[in-house]
Scaffold this motif. Structure first.
Motif, short mmCIF file in Angstrom:
data_model
loop_
_atom_site.label_atom_id
_atom_site.label_comp_id
_atom_site.label_asym_id
_atom_site.label_seq_id
_atom_site.Cartn_x
_atom_site.Cartn_y
_atom_site.Cartn_z
N ALA A 1 3.88 6.21 9.16
CA ALA A 1 3.67 5.78 7.77
C ALA A 1 2.21 5.39 7.55
CB ALA A 1 4.60 4.62 7.45
N GLU A 2 1.65 4.67 8.52
CA GLU A 2 0.24 4.25 8.40
C GLU A 2 -0.69 5.46 8.38
OE1 GLU A 2 -0.44 1.53 11.61
OE2 GLU A 2 0.34 -0.17 10.48
N LEU A 3 -0.39 6.47 9.17
CA LEU A 3 -1.23 7.67 9.19
C LEU A 3 -1.23 8.38 7.84
CD1 LEU A 3 -0.44 9.11 12.74
CD2 LEU A 3 -2.59 8.09 11.95
N ALA A 4 -0.09 8.41 7.18
CA ALA A 4 -0.01 9.03 5.86
C ALA A 4 -0.84 8.27 4.83
CB ALA A 4 1.44 9.12 5.40
N MET A 5 -0.95 6.95 5.04
CA MET A 5 -1.68 6.10 4.10
C MET A 5 -3.16 5.92 4.46
SD MET A 5 1.05 3.16 3.20
CE MET A 5 -0.15 2.35 2.16
N ALA A 6 -3.53 6.32 5.65
CA ALA A 6 -4.92 6.16 6.10
C ALA A 6 -5.84 7.12 5.36
CB ALA A 6 -5.00 6.42 7.61
N PRO A 7 -7.13 6.82 5.30
CA PRO A 7 -8.07 7.78 4.71
C PRO A 7 -7.90 9.14 5.40
CG PRO A 7 -9.16 5.69 5.10
CD PRO A 7 -7.80 5.59 5.74
N GLY B 1 -5.20 10.82 5.20
CA GLY B 1 -3.76 11.02 5.31
C GLY B 1 -3.21 11.66 4.04
N GLN B 2 -2.00 12.18 4.13
CA GLN B 2 -1.41 12.93 3.03
C GLN B 2 -1.34 12.12 1.73
OE1 GLN B 2 2.61 14.30 3.57
NE2 GLN B 2 2.44 15.81 1.94
N LEU B 3 -0.89 10.89 1.81
CA LEU B 3 -0.76 10.08 0.60
C LEU B 3 -2.11 9.81 -0.03
CD1 LEU B 3 1.43 8.60 -1.10
CD2 LEU B 3 0.71 6.54 0.07
N ARG B 4 -3.09 9.46 0.79
CA ARG B 4 -4.43 9.19 0.27
C ARG B 4 -5.05 10.44 -0.36
NH1 ARG B 4 -7.46 4.66 1.60
NH2 ARG B 4 -6.03 2.91 1.58
N CYS B 5 -4.86 11.59 0.28
CA CYS B 5 -5.41 12.84 -0.27
C CYS B 5 -4.76 13.19 -1.61
CB CYS B 5 -5.24 13.98 0.72
SG CYS B 5 -6.32 13.83 2.16
N LEU B 6 -3.44 13.04 -1.67
CA LEU B 6 -2.75 13.30 -2.94
C LEU B 6 -3.21 12.33 -4.02
CD1 LEU B 6 0.89 14.00 -1.70
CD2 LEU B 6 -0.60 15.61 -2.91
N SER B 7 -3.37 11.07 -3.65
CA SER B 7 -3.82 10.07 -4.61
C SER B 7 -5.20 10.42 -5.15
CB SER B 7 -3.82 8.69 -3.96
OG SER B 7 -4.09 7.70 -4.91
N ALA B 8 -6.11 10.76 -4.25
CA ALA B 8 -7.47 11.11 -4.67
C ALA B 8 -7.47 12.34 -5.58
CB ALA B 8 -8.34 11.37 -3.44
N GLU B 9 -6.67 13.34 -5.24
CA GLU B 9 -6.62 14.55 -6.05
C GLU B 9 -6.01 14.27 -7.41
OE1 GLU B 9 -5.14 19.20 -5.67
OE2 GLU B 9 -4.63 17.79 -4.08
N LEU B 10 -4.97 13.47 -7.45
CA LEU B 10 -4.33 13.12 -8.72
C LEU B 10 -5.28 12.34 -9.62
CD1 LEU B 10 -1.85 12.94 -10.54
CD2 LEU B 10 -1.17 10.90 -9.26
#
Length: 146
Positions: free
Chosen positions: A98-104, A106-115
């Motif tokens: 979970a932390e890896l997905a949220m790390a800079p 990571g998938q969640l951070r990349c999606l957030s930045a793109e959105l």
């Protein structure tokens, strides 16, 4: 690239609102990771559970034919799917994943930045003269003497 902001429907929600809302979601996910908040993956996965999701669902009809509108809808749904996976991983003792997905990076951070980037590129200006329908938003210099 079409400009969603051309229709000024983004005027109901500013870039700052989106950034703040997503920062709050990231903070809630971190709180869940560290046990100070209990989130339900099904609720987090709903793409209408935040300000941007509500705005997207209630967008004006003239927006719905624009590719950038649908890009925002798709990115937003993917972000919430990923956030729900983060909650589920953390809830099942897989905190490192979970932390890896949220790390800079990571998938969640990349999606957030793109959105946020896609939204910001298409939002109307908060200051007159900072956005032009013929290209990306640009701050236009005022060359008048002070």
């Amino acid at each position: 690239m079409s400009k969603i902001g051309y229709f000024h429907s983004f005027s109901e929600i500013s870039d700052a609102d989106v950034l703040v809302d997503h920062a709050r979601w990231i903070a809630r996910l971190r709180e869940h990771l560290y046990g100070s908040l209990c989130l339900d993956p099904a609720a987090v996965g709903r793409d209408d559970s935040c300000a941007l999701g509500n705005w997207l669902r209630n967008a004006e009809p003239q927006m719905r034919h624009l590719p950038d509108y649908w890009r925002c809808v798709a990115l937003h749904a993917r972000w919430h799917d990923c956030a729900a996976r983060v909650v589920d991983l953390a809830s099942h003792g897989r905190r490192l994943e979970a932390e890896l997905a949220m790390a800079p990076g990571g998938q969640l951070r990349c999606l957030s930045a793109e959105l946020v980037s896609t939204f910001a590129e298409n939002a109307p200006p908060t200051v007159p003269g900072t956005w032009r329908p013929d290209g990306p938003r640009k701050v236009l210099r005022d060359d008048r003497p002070a």
